[in-house]
Design an enzyme around this catalytic site. Structure first.
Site, PDB file in Angstrom:
ATOM      1  N   CYS A   1      -9.158   1.419 -25.919  1.00 25.66           N
ATOM      2  CA  CYS A   1      -8.279   1.325 -24.754  1.00 25.66           C
ATOM      3  C   CYS A   1      -8.770   0.235 -23.796  1.00 25.66           C
ATOM      4  O   CYS A   1      -9.825   0.380 -23.168  1.00 25.66           O
ATOM      5  CB  CYS A   1      -8.252   2.696 -24.068  1.00 25.66           C
ATOM      6  SG  CYS A   1      -7.589   2.711 -22.407  1.00 25.66           S
TER       7      CYS A   1
ATOM      8  N   CYS B   1      -9.337   1.299 -20.214  1.00 27.30           N
ATOM      9  CA  CYS B   1     -10.527   2.163 -20.156  1.00 27.30           C
ATOM     10  C   CYS B   1     -11.791   1.309 -20.078  1.00 27.30           C
ATOM     11  O   CYS B   1     -12.701   1.604 -19.289  1.00 27.30           O
ATOM     12  CB  CYS B   1     -10.616   3.048 -21.402  1.00 27.30           C
ATOM     13  SG  CYS B   1      -9.259   4.208 -21.615  1.00 27.30           S
TER      14      CYS B   1
END
Length: 130
Positions: free
Chosen positions: A30, A33
């Site tokens: 991600c 993230c």
């Protein structure tokens, strides 16, 4: 303080043994993230009195499902075993600091009373409004 990796084996103990826990639900694939990770790590260094934890949603799919995580990163703040904040999205440093400050100021007795009041009224807000 560095972050703690939460798993289904240690989650309950970490949350119940600590009055203030921030949890970052993330995954290695991600992009947002990965961009949020250094912001989160710096905050953990600025607030050594708080517990900063991470849940790898790929490795801990049961935990992610239990908290109905549908978008990552998701930040959750738990105070005295009560989730007081949960929102997806990579937060900029000033917003994360603001949220930590707001969560620190919460009157947890009032929060628990509000939760109890909502349970008694069937989840409706006072006055019958949904």
């Amino acid at each position: 303080m560095s972050t703690i990796e939460l798993t289904k084996e240690n989650f309950d103990q970490v949350v119940s043994d600590n009055d203030f826990v921030l949890i970052d639900f993330w995954a290695s694939w991600c992009g947002p993230c990965l961009r949020f990770a250094p912001v989160y790590e710096k905050a953990s260094e600025r607030h050594p009195d708080l517990v900063f934890a991470k849940v790898d949603t790929e490795a801990e799919q049961e935990l992610a499902a239990a908290f109905e995580i549908q978008s990552i990163p998701t930040l959750m703040i738990v105070r005295q075993n009560v989730a007081v904040f949960a929102q997806p999205g990579a937060l900029p440093e000033p917003v994360l600091e603001y949220l930590i400050g707001q969560a620190r100021q919460l009157d947890m007795d009032a929060v628990r009373k509000s939760i109890e009041d909502q349970k008694q009224t069937g989840g409706q807000a006072p006055g019958g409004a949904a």
